[in-house]
Design an enzyme around this catalytic site. Structure first.
Site, PDB file in Angstrom:
ATOM      1  N   VAL A   1      16.516  75.044  62.206  1.00 12.04           N
ATOM      2  CA  VAL A   1      15.784  76.129  61.553  1.00 12.04           C
ATOM      3  C   VAL A   1      16.761  77.303  61.613  1.00 12.04           C
ATOM      4  CG1 VAL A   1      13.789  77.668  61.683  1.00 12.04           C
ATOM      5  CG2 VAL A   1      13.517  75.222  62.161  1.00 12.04           C
ATOM      6  N   PRO A   2      17.398  77.621  60.489  1.00 11.98           N
ATOM      7  CA  PRO A   2      18.636  78.408  60.482  1.00 11.98           C
ATOM      8  C   PRO A   2      18.498  79.906  60.749  1.00 11.98           C
ATOM      9  CG  PRO A   2      17.965  77.931  58.247  1.00 11.98           C
ATOM     10  CD  PRO A   2      17.011  77.190  59.146  1.00 11.98           C
ATOM     11  N   CYS A   3      18.152  80.254  61.967  1.00 15.35           N
ATOM     12  CA  CYS A   3      18.058  81.666  62.332  1.00 15.35           C
ATOM     13  C   CYS A   3      19.423  82.346  62.307  1.00 15.35           C
ATOM     14  CB  CYS A   3      17.379  81.824  63.691  1.00 15.35           C
ATOM     15  SG  CYS A   3      18.107  80.844  65.008  1.00 15.35           S
ATOM     16  N   HIS A   4      20.510  81.556  62.339  1.00 17.66           N
ATOM     17  CA  HIS A   4      21.849  82.141  62.263  1.00 17.66           C
ATOM     18  C   HIS A   4      22.124  82.760  60.898  1.00 17.66           C
ATOM     19  CE1 HIS A   4      22.323  77.960  60.876  1.00 17.66           C
ATOM     20  NE2 HIS A   4      23.304  78.419  60.101  1.00 17.66           N
TER      21      HIS A   4
END
Length: 164
Positions: free
Chosen positions: A129-132
């Site tokens: 889950v691409p919080c970056h």
């Protein structure tokens, strides 16, 4: 008490603690991780768990540059608002970024950028889950549970500027 199965995967950005339950992937955490899940239940090591095997294969493909979207059953634990934010994160395309304000507007809460940032920081499914992909309002790199160096490496990987 719920059992969570874990494995540690080496990666180009450091070891990842990957955790799953019978309901799906629960966590992908950097070691160390700034905000590990509070409710861990009973955690047991199991490299053979089917969700952990699939997650391992997909993470390896991601780091090789061969995977742009994860296809895993996800089962993060969080508040209703956190779950909405984490779902919104999944709409940020590979190689793209969005600001906290952008996400707040997508959620229909344009004044909630700070709350979105707090929920983003508690995302237990790093990378998957691409919080970056969330940046400051001016495109600057801001806090990341795995550290800004890892955030930059992941964004560079997705931009094709870095081969890990």
């Amino acid at each position: 008490m719920t059992t969570t199965w874990t494995t540690v995967l080496p990666s180009p950005v450091g070891d990842l603690l990957v955790a799953a339950g019978d309901d799906g992937l629960r966590a992908v955490l950097f070691t160390p991780h700034r905000h590990p899940p509070a409710d861990r239940g009973t955690w047991r090591s199991d490299d053979a768990h089917p969700v952990l095997r699939t997650a391992s294969e997909q993470l390896a493909a991601y780091f090789a540059g061969d995977l742009r979207a994860f296809d895993l059953p996800l089962a993060p634990r969080g508040s209703a608002f956190q779950l909405r934010v984490w779902e919104a994160l999944r709409s940020i395309p590979y190689g793209g970024t969005a600001s906290y304000g952008d996400l707040a507007r997508r959620l229909g809460a344009p004044g909630a950028a700070r709350a979105v940032g707090l929920a983003n920081g508690r995302n237990p499914l790093s990378i998957v889950v691409p919080c970056h992909r969330v940046v400051g309002a001016r495109g600057t790199l801001t806090g990341y549970a795995g550290g800004l160096e890892r955030k930059r490496a992941l964004l560079d990987l997705e931009a094709g500027a870095l081969v890990l």
